[in-house]
Design a protein around this motif. Structure first.
Motif, PDB file in Angstrom:
ATOM      1  N   GLU A  20     -15.265  -8.299 -37.449  1.00 50.53           N
ATOM      2  CA  GLU A  20     -15.622  -6.890 -37.456  1.00 50.53           C
ATOM      3  C   GLU A  20     -14.556  -6.110 -36.718  1.00 50.53           C
ATOM      4  O   GLU A  20     -14.144  -6.483 -35.621  1.00 50.53           O
ATOM      5  CB  GLU A  20     -16.966  -6.690 -36.750  1.00 50.53           C
ATOM      6  CG  GLU A  20     -18.126  -6.595 -37.709  1.00 50.53           C
ATOM      7  CD  GLU A  20     -19.373  -6.139 -37.003  1.00 50.53           C
ATOM      8  OE1 GLU A  20     -19.696  -4.940 -37.091  1.00 50.53           O
ATOM      9  OE2 GLU A  20     -20.001  -6.986 -36.342  1.00 50.53           O
ATOM     10  N   ASN A  21     -14.128  -5.035 -37.322  1.00 50.18           N
ATOM     11  CA  ASN A  21     -13.136  -4.150 -36.725  1.00 50.18           C
ATOM     12  C   ASN A  21     -13.882  -2.883 -36.311  1.00 50.18           C
ATOM     13  O   ASN A  21     -13.723  -1.828 -36.903  1.00 50.18           O
ATOM     14  CB  ASN A  21     -12.031  -3.869 -37.753  1.00 50.18           C
ATOM     15  CG  ASN A  21     -10.891  -3.070 -37.191  1.00 50.18           C
ATOM     16  OD1 ASN A  21     -10.829  -2.794 -35.995  1.00 50.18           O
ATOM     17  ND2 ASN A  21      -9.977  -2.677 -38.064  1.00 50.18           N
ATOM     18  N   LYS A  22     -14.737  -3.039 -35.287  1.00 53.60           N
ATOM     19  CA  LYS A  22     -15.631  -1.937 -34.892  1.00 53.60           C
ATOM     20  C   LYS A  22     -14.857  -0.689 -34.507  1.00 53.60           C
ATOM     21  O   LYS A  22     -15.276   0.420 -34.775  1.00 53.60           O
ATOM     22  CB  LYS A  22     -16.507  -2.375 -33.712  1.00 53.60           C
ATOM     23  CG  LYS A  22     -17.524  -3.419 -34.097  1.00 53.60           C
ATOM     24  CD  LYS A  22     -18.477  -3.678 -32.934  1.00 53.60           C
ATOM     25  CE  LYS A  22     -19.383  -4.848 -33.233  1.00 53.60           C
ATOM     26  NZ  LYS A  22     -19.144  -5.991 -32.399  1.00 53.60           N
ATOM     27  N   GLU A  23     -13.734  -0.875 -33.839  1.00 55.48           N
ATOM     28  CA  GLU A  23     -12.939   0.269 -33.391  1.00 55.48           C
ATOM     29  C   GLU A  23     -12.104   0.850 -34.524  1.00 55.48           C
ATOM     30  O   GLU A  23     -11.378   1.817 -34.323  1.00 55.48           O
ATOM     31  CB  GLU A  23     -11.994  -0.159 -32.254  1.00 55.48           C
ATOM     32  CG  GLU A  23     -12.667  -0.880 -31.104  1.00 55.48           C
ATOM     33  CD  GLU A  23     -13.699  -0.007 -30.403  1.00 55.48           C
ATOM     34  OE1 GLU A  23     -13.388   1.163 -30.122  1.00 55.48           O
ATOM     35  OE2 GLU A  23     -14.814  -0.502 -30.156  1.00 55.48           O
ATOM     36  N   SER A  57     -11.663 -17.054 -32.742  1.00 52.48           N
ATOM     37  CA  SER A  57     -11.618 -16.522 -31.384  1.00 52.48           C
ATOM     38  C   SER A  57     -10.361 -15.668 -31.183  1.00 52.48           C
ATOM     39  O   SER A  57     -10.419 -14.557 -30.655  1.00 52.48           O
ATOM     40  CB  SER A  57     -11.656 -17.693 -30.395  1.00 52.48           C
ATOM     41  OG  SER A  57     -11.364 -17.249 -29.104  1.00 52.48           O
ATOM     42  N   ASP A  58      -9.214 -16.185 -31.649  1.00 54.67           N
ATOM     43  CA  ASP A  58      -7.948 -15.454 -31.515  1.00 54.67           C
ATOM     44  C   ASP A  58      -7.970 -14.148 -32.314  1.00 54.67           C
ATOM     45  O   ASP A  58      -7.406 -13.141 -31.878  1.00 54.67           O
ATOM     46  CB  ASP A  58      -6.762 -16.305 -31.998  1.00 54.67           C
ATOM     47  CG  ASP A  58      -6.468 -17.489 -31.077  1.00 54.67           C
ATOM     48  OD1 ASP A  58      -7.045 -17.551 -29.971  1.00 54.67           O
ATOM     49  OD2 ASP A  58      -5.663 -18.352 -31.474  1.00 54.67           O
ATOM     50  N   LEU A  59      -8.620 -14.170 -33.479  1.00 54.69           N
ATOM     51  CA  LEU A  59      -8.690 -12.960 -34.302  1.00 54.69           C
ATOM     52  C   LEU A  59      -9.509 -11.884 -33.590  1.00 54.69           C
ATOM     53  O   LEU A  59      -9.130 -10.713 -33.562  1.00 54.69           O
ATOM     54  CB  LEU A  59      -9.301 -13.280 -35.679  1.00 54.69           C
ATOM     55  CG  LEU A  59      -9.414 -12.111 -36.659  1.00 54.69           C
ATOM     56  CD1 LEU A  59      -8.062 -11.455 -36.916  1.00 54.69           C
ATOM     57  CD2 LEU A  59     -10.023 -12.582 -37.982  1.00 54.69           C
ATOM     58  N   LEU A  60     -10.616 -12.281 -32.985  1.00 54.63           N
ATOM     59  CA  LEU A  60     -11.438 -11.317 -32.246  1.00 54.63           C
ATOM     60  C   LEU A  60     -10.662 -10.765 -31.053  1.00 54.63           C
ATOM     61  O   LEU A  60     -10.708  -9.566 -30.772  1.00 54.63           O
ATOM     62  CB  LEU A  60     -12.760 -11.967 -31.808  1.00 54.63           C
ATOM     63  CG  LEU A  60     -13.671 -12.385 -32.973  1.00 54.63           C
ATOM     64  CD1 LEU A  60     -14.845 -13.203 -32.478  1.00 54.63           C
ATOM     65  CD2 LEU A  60     -14.137 -11.181 -33.777  1.00 54.63           C
ATOM     66  N   ASP A  79      -7.222  -6.551 -28.227  1.00 54.00           N
ATOM     67  CA  ASP A  79      -6.056  -6.530 -27.338  1.00 54.00           C
ATOM     68  C   ASP A  79      -4.975  -5.632 -27.934  1.00 54.00           C
ATOM     69  O   ASP A  79      -4.323  -5.983 -28.908  1.00 54.00           O
ATOM     70  CB  ASP A  79      -5.521  -7.960 -27.152  1.00 54.00           C
ATOM     71  CG  ASP A  79      -4.282  -8.010 -26.278  1.00 54.00           C
ATOM     72  OD1 ASP A  79      -3.795  -6.941 -25.846  1.00 54.00           O
ATOM     73  OD2 ASP A  79      -3.786  -9.125 -26.038  1.00 54.00           O
ATOM     74  N   GLU A  80      -4.787  -4.460 -27.334  1.00 50.75           N
ATOM     75  CA  GLU A  80      -3.828  -3.502 -27.886  1.00 50.75           C
ATOM     76  C   GLU A  80      -2.384  -3.986 -27.795  1.00 50.75           C
ATOM     77  O   GLU A  80      -1.516  -3.484 -28.499  1.00 50.75           O
ATOM     78  CB  GLU A  80      -3.976  -2.153 -27.192  1.00 50.75           C
ATOM     79  CG  GLU A  80      -5.286  -1.484 -27.547  1.00 50.75           C
ATOM     80  CD  GLU A  80      -5.570  -0.255 -26.694  1.00 50.75           C
ATOM     81  OE1 GLU A  80      -4.638   0.285 -26.075  1.00 50.75           O
ATOM     82  OE2 GLU A  80      -6.740   0.151 -26.669  1.00 50.75           O
ATOM     83  N   THR A  81      -2.113  -4.968 -26.926  1.00 51.66           N
ATOM     84  CA  THR A  81      -0.731  -5.443 -26.788  1.00 51.66           C
ATOM     85  C   THR A  81      -0.399  -6.539 -27.800  1.00 51.66           C
ATOM     86  O   THR A  81       0.763  -6.862 -27.996  1.00 51.66           O
ATOM     87  CB  THR A  81      -0.477  -5.998 -25.364  1.00 51.66           C
ATOM     88  OG1 THR A  81      -1.327  -7.135 -25.162  1.00 51.66           O
ATOM     89  CG2 THR A  81      -0.750  -4.945 -24.316  1.00 51.66           C
ATOM     90  N   ALA A  82      -1.426  -7.119 -28.441  1.00 48.51           N
ATOM     91  CA  ALA A  82      -1.176  -8.190 -29.413  1.00 48.51           C
ATOM     92  C   ALA A  82      -0.531  -7.597 -30.656  1.00 48.51           C
ATOM     93  O   ALA A  82      -1.032  -6.625 -31.215  1.00 48.51           O
ATOM     94  CB  ALA A  82      -2.485  -8.884 -29.771  1.00 48.51           C
ATOM     95  N   GLU A  83       0.582  -8.186 -31.066  1.00 44.01           N
ATOM     96  CA  GLU A  83       1.286  -7.633 -32.222  1.00 44.01           C
ATOM     97  C   GLU A  83       1.039  -8.420 -33.491  1.00 44.01           C
ATOM     98  O   GLU A  83       1.088  -7.886 -34.587  1.00 44.01           O
ATOM     99  CB  GLU A  83       2.779  -7.568 -31.938  1.00 44.01           C
ATOM    100  CG  GLU A  83       3.081  -6.544 -30.858  1.00 44.01           C
ATOM    101  CD  GLU A  83       4.562  -6.289 -30.678  1.00 44.01           C
ATOM    102  OE1 GLU A  83       5.338  -6.602 -31.601  1.00 44.01           O
ATOM    103  OE2 GLU A  83       4.921  -5.781 -29.617  1.00 44.01           O
TER     104      GLU A  83
END
Length: 160
Positions: free
Chosen positions: A42-45, A116-119, A124-128
């Motif tokens: 889910e991409n709630k944001e 888990s990493d996808l969530l 995480d705004e720094t994850a590219e």
């Protein structure tokens, strides 16, 4: 019906990884079997995300897809970088049973970690970049855990 790589993998995946979207795609002409792995989050944001082709999306549910290719070294044509992993099989003889068992057990770990990493990636705004991680050494340890003296049998490649 005689068990082959397709029927054996289908049975294992249904039994061991039923809570993930994993499909088998048999390309008879190219002599390959792809395990198609899909993760959803889910991409709630409604974070704007670019896919591998640079297409931006802010869908409420993000779908991530990757694949593991089982191939015939003598006959299959493919680009290795298009897949999470590529694993050879031995023509009509197929693949060792221990390899298929180990692969499915390891896939469970790859998918659990990936989910888990996808969530984390979505929050995480720094994850590219998000990508699944596959380690051949870890795969081999799973395969070895399935090897017993009397079980070095092969599961044959499907016939048409």
């Amino acid at each position: 019906m005689k068990t082959n790589m397709l029927t054996y993998l289908d049975e294992l995946l249904t039994k061991k990884i039923s809570d993930y979207d994993v499909a088998l795609d048999w390309d008879k002409k190219n002599h390959t079997i792809m395990l198609v792995l899909r993760l959803f989050a889910e991409n709630k944001e409604k974070v704007m995300i670019d896919d591998a082709n640079g297409v931006a999306s802010e869908e409420e549910v993000i779908e991530f897809e990757d694949g593991i290719l089982l191939f015939n070294p003598q006959k299959s044509q493919f680009e290795e970088e298009d897949y999470l992993a590529v694993l050879p099989y031995e023509g009509k003889k197929g693949m060792p049973k221990a390899m298929l068992n180990g692969l499915v057990d390891y896939l469970r770990v790859v998918l659990d970690d990936g989910q888990s990493d996808l969530l984390d990636f979505l929050t995480d705004e720094t994850a590219e970049v998000f990508e699944l991680k596959f380690n051949n050494d870890v795969l081999l340890s799973f395969v070895n855990s399935h090897q017993t003296k009397d079980d070095d049998s092969y599961i044959p490649y499907p016939t048409y």
